[in-house]
Every structure is written in structure tokens, then in C-alpha cells.
Design a protein around this motif. Structure first.
Motif, PDB file in Angstrom:
ATOM      1  N   SER A 118       0.833  -0.832  -0.072  1.00 16.72           N
ATOM      2  CA  SER A 118       0.062   0.136   0.344  1.00 16.72           C
ATOM      3  C   SER A 118       0.635   1.249  -0.147  1.00 16.72           C
ATOM      4  CB  SER A 118      -1.205  -0.014   1.715  1.00 16.72           C
ATOM      5  OG  SER A 118      -1.618   0.128   1.177  1.00 16.72           O
ATOM      6  N   ARG A 125      -4.436   5.908  -0.516  1.00 14.87           N
ATOM      7  CA  ARG A 125      -3.813   5.036  -1.462  1.00 14.87           C
ATOM      8  C   ARG A 125      -3.974   3.979  -2.557  1.00 14.87           C
ATOM      9  NH1 ARG A 125      -8.187   3.712   1.414  1.00 14.87           N
ATOM     10  NH2 ARG A 125      -8.951   1.758   1.624  1.00 14.87           N
ATOM     11  N   MET A 127      -2.976   0.158  -3.859  1.00 15.60           N
ATOM     12  CA  MET A 127      -2.733  -0.844  -3.573  1.00 15.60           C
ATOM     13  C   MET A 127      -1.967  -1.220  -4.765  1.00 15.60           C
ATOM     14  SD  MET A 127      -5.049  -1.569  -0.129  1.00 15.60           S
ATOM     15  CE  MET A 127      -6.289  -0.826  -1.052  1.00 15.60           C
ATOM     16  N   THR A 303      -5.269   3.058   5.186  1.00 12.41           N
ATOM     17  CA  THR A 303      -5.415   2.095   5.437  1.00 12.41           C
ATOM     18  C   THR A 303      -6.605   1.813   6.301  1.00 12.41           C
ATOM     19  OG1 THR A 303      -3.214   1.801   3.720  1.00 12.41           O
ATOM     20  CG2 THR A 303      -4.279  -0.043   5.063  1.00 12.41           C
TER      21      THR A 303
END
Length: 401
Positions: A118, A125, A127, A303
Motif C-alpha cells: 500500500s 492510497r 494498493m 489503510t
């Protein structure tokens, strides 16, 4: 249960001798998360980007399980763990570090842990993940043990991965057999189910039938249909918690609040998260609605924040708090989590919540109405916040002593 702040049990006043030993049951894949923070922008093709921070921690369903345990709920997780150092690390962090019951989990020989990288930047974010679906659990033999099941612990009756009471860490039966997931989920006050179009998990109906309040989480509908009737397990849910975009697509509305009211016609409790605008919920039984604005913080890593929100809301629901207090508490825990990095290990505990409440009341120019929104914390928290450091994400795993 987490050892975060001993003595704080949000359900203490409600517990009775015949209650289930498990407060919340959940299942799903456990990832190893590797998180990069301090990126000024998204990586550019053909260049190398350096991050100012990095952390590793259990991810996937571990985000939710850790958040629940750190809030004092007795948490049981059924998951497959990789037969590698990553899997061993995740098992140790969850069981030994967070006090999560893994008796319904198992280690899969020869299967590697799924991994997510991530990258946090500009408040969001990106990923990248890799993994393979875990093989189905081995059949249960006559003793209640799984053939070929392996474990990582040595304590009889607590650390085996066969889901059997009285089983050692290597899967050897030492006593009477107990039901094994997924055929028989443990009796619990609540369960968290990940809903997906066209997929029904038989354990969800069983858990609801046995008295668990089922909280339904959902992800993006890759089919593009956005059809509530395609979520068969929604019928068993006490609460449904989509984000604003998901809620509007599922209800064909153009307003998150209208979407929440429409969803409340399908489930007893509809909760729609609004990102920076907070959250909105409707109790379909009473018609009560509540809205709570988000707490403004400088986010390091978002996250797992959604999982922490759900954990906070589940805690408040099981403790029978008013709807607005549940929303406020869920938003607070999520806001605290984004100020740390590491997904599961960013989740706050009661000591951090108490420290925030003490700090915020000493700040100048606080809005009295905003402070009043969190006054319910006075009855929950100790008079003085106690330092109780939580395990956090580390740059790498496997350090030698």
C-alpha cells in the motif's frame, strides 16, 4: 481480548453467565500488508520513488479483528494462514499480541501468504496485491480434528488451528471435539460478514439463527449491477454499512442520506459513511436518524480506517448506546487510526481514546457543541489516561534478538 487497557470492558454491565464467550466472530483472508508512507505523489512510470516511512503488519480481515480486540471485545477469527514466515508473523501478532482467538483458524501447508503493498499519498492510497485463494479446509475426522491441520502454538486447548476444543497446536486431539468452522460458527453476540454479489455464506444464516447480530460490510460491485437482491446474506443482517458511493448506487439515489433511508427499508439499521463529511445512519425500526461530522485530522495512512469505523460502531451497538453516540465513537476511532500507519496495527485502544479526550478538552477555542457530542466518553473512560503502548507496524519482520 487485547491487553490494551486492563479493566475497560464496554460490555461489562451487560454480561451474564449464559452469554456466549465470543463477542464478535469474523472470517476472511489475512494478508501481510507492507505500507509506504511519506510519498509526495504517485509513483511515475520509469522512475524510482523513495518513501519516508514504511511499516509491515497483518492486513485483510486482520484490520477488523485487531480493531475489535483493542476495544475490549472478545474476538474470534477464522482464517487461513500461509505456511511461511509471513503467516507465522501474522499468527503471532494476532494471537499473542492482540489476544484474538484463532481456534477456528488453520495453517495451510505449502501455501504462501497473500501480500498487499500500500502506498499512501495525498490523503489516499494505492494498493498492489498478490495471492492465491486458500485451499478449502481439510475434512473433519471422527475426533473433530482436520486431517493434516497444523498450528503455530504449543498451549493445549488454545492455540491449535483445527477449531477444536482440547486440541494442541499441532492438531492432535486431546479431548472432546467442538464444532468446526465453516460448518458451525461459534456462538457469538455479533458477526461481521463481507457481502458480495451472487455469493451466500451458509455460516451467516447459522450465526443469525443462533442469535448473533450480523453486520454486513460490502465492497465495490465489479459486476456493475448494484442489485441489493444479489446480496443474499443481506436478509440476515442487523446492519448494513456501505460508503456513500456504494449506498447511492445500490439505491439508485443521488444523495447519501436518501440512500440510507432507502436501505433502512431493507435492513433494521443502515449506516452510510461519508468520508470527510462523517457518517449518517437510520434505524429502520424506530425511524430515528443520526448524523455525525468527521473529526479533522492530518492523515498519515488511511489503510484500514473503514474497518476501524465498523469495529467502533459494532462496539457501541453491542453496548446498547444511542445511535448518535455509536456514530461519533466509530468516527473517532477511525480518525485516530489514520494518524498511525500499518492497517491493523494502527487501530486505537482505550488508552489512546482517553488521551484524546483529555487533550481535546484542554485545547483553546473548542466548539462547546462539538465537545458535547463526545461527552458520553466521560462514563466510559478512566479519570486519567494510562500509558499502555500498543504494538505498531515495523519496517520489516523477523529481527534477530
Amino acid at each position: 481480548m487485547s491487553t490494551d487497557t486492563p479493566g475497560i470492558d464496554p460490555l461489562e454491565a451487560l454480561r451474564a453467565p449464559r452469554d456466549p464467550a465470543c463477542d464478535v466472530f469474523l472470517t476472511g483472508p489475512v494478508f501481510l500488508d507492507i505500507i509506504f508512507t511519506g510519498l509526495d505523489s504517485a509513483p511515475v512510470r520509469g522512475t524510482e520513488s523513495w518513501a519516508r516511512g514504511m511499516g509491515s503488519s497483518p492486513g485483510g480481515v486482520a484490520n477488523m479483528a485487531t480493531a475489535l480486540a483493542r476495544l475490549g471485545l472478545h474476538t474470534s477469527l477464522a482464517a487461513a494462514f500461509g505456511d511461511d514466515h509471513y503467516g507465522e508473523y501474522c499468527w503471532d501478532v494476532l494471537e499473542q499480541g492482540e489476544g484474538i482467538d484463532l481456534s477456528m483458524s488453520h495453517t495451510v501447508p505449502g501455501w504462501h501468504s497473500p501480500v498487499t503493498v500500500s502506498m499512501a499519498y495525498e490523503g489516499e492510497r494505492t494498493m498492489v496485491s498478490h495471492g492465491h485463494e486458500a485451499p478449502a479446509p481439510a475434512p473433519v475426522d471422527g475426533t473433530g480434528s482436520r486431517a493434516g491441520a497444523t498450528g503455530t502454538g504449543t498451549s493445549t486447548g488454545t492455540t491449535g488451528t483445527t477449531g477444536t476444543t482440547g486440541t494442541t497446536g499441532n492438531g492432535t486431539s486431546t479431548g472432546a471435539a467442538a464444532p468446526v468452522f465453516p460448518q458451525c460458527p461459534p456462538r457469538a453476540r455479533a458477526a461481521i460478514a463481507s457481502l458480495a454479489p451472487g455469493r451466500s455464506e451458509p455460516w451467516v444464516a447459522t450465526a443469525a439463527r443462533d442469535g448473533a447480530l450480523v453486520f454486513g460490510d460490502v465492497g465495490w460491485d465489479e459486476t456493475g449491477r448494484w442489485d441489493l437482491d444479489a446480496l443474499p446474506d443481506l436478509a440476515h443482517c442487523e446492519a448494513f454499512l456501505p460508503n456513500a458511493e456504494e449506498a447511492m448506487r445500490y439505491t439508485r439515489t443521488d444523495c447519501p442520506r436518501a440512500a440510507a433511508h432507502a436501505l433502512a427499508e431493507r435492513v433494521p439499521l443502515a449506516v452510510v459513511t461519508l468520508g470527510a463529511e462523517g457518517a449518517y445512519a437510520v434505524d429502520g425500526r424506530t425511524g430515528t436518524a443520526a448524523a455525525v461530522p468527521a473529526i479533522e485530522v492530518e492523515a498519515l495512512d488511511p489503510t484500514g480506517a473503514g474497518d476501524v469505523f465498523v469495529a467502533g460502531f459494532v462496539t457501541g451497538t453491542l453496548a446498547d448506546w444511542p445511535l448518535a453516540d455509536r456514530l461519533a465513537f466509530a468516527g473517532l476511532t477511525a480518525a485516530l487510526s489514520v494518524q498511525e500507519f500499518g492497517g491493523s496495527l494502527s487501530a486505537p485502544g482505550w488508552a489512546e481514546i482517553a488521551a484524546w479526550w483529555q487533550l481535546i478538552r484542554t485545547c483553546d477555542r473548542q466548539d462547546p457543541a462539538a465537545l458535547e457530542r463526545y461527552a458520553f466518553l466521560d462514563d466510559l473512560l478512566p479519570a486519567t489516561a494510562r500509558a499502555w503502548p500498543l504494538r505498531r507496524a515495523v519496517p520489516t519482520i523477523g529481527f534477530r534478538q
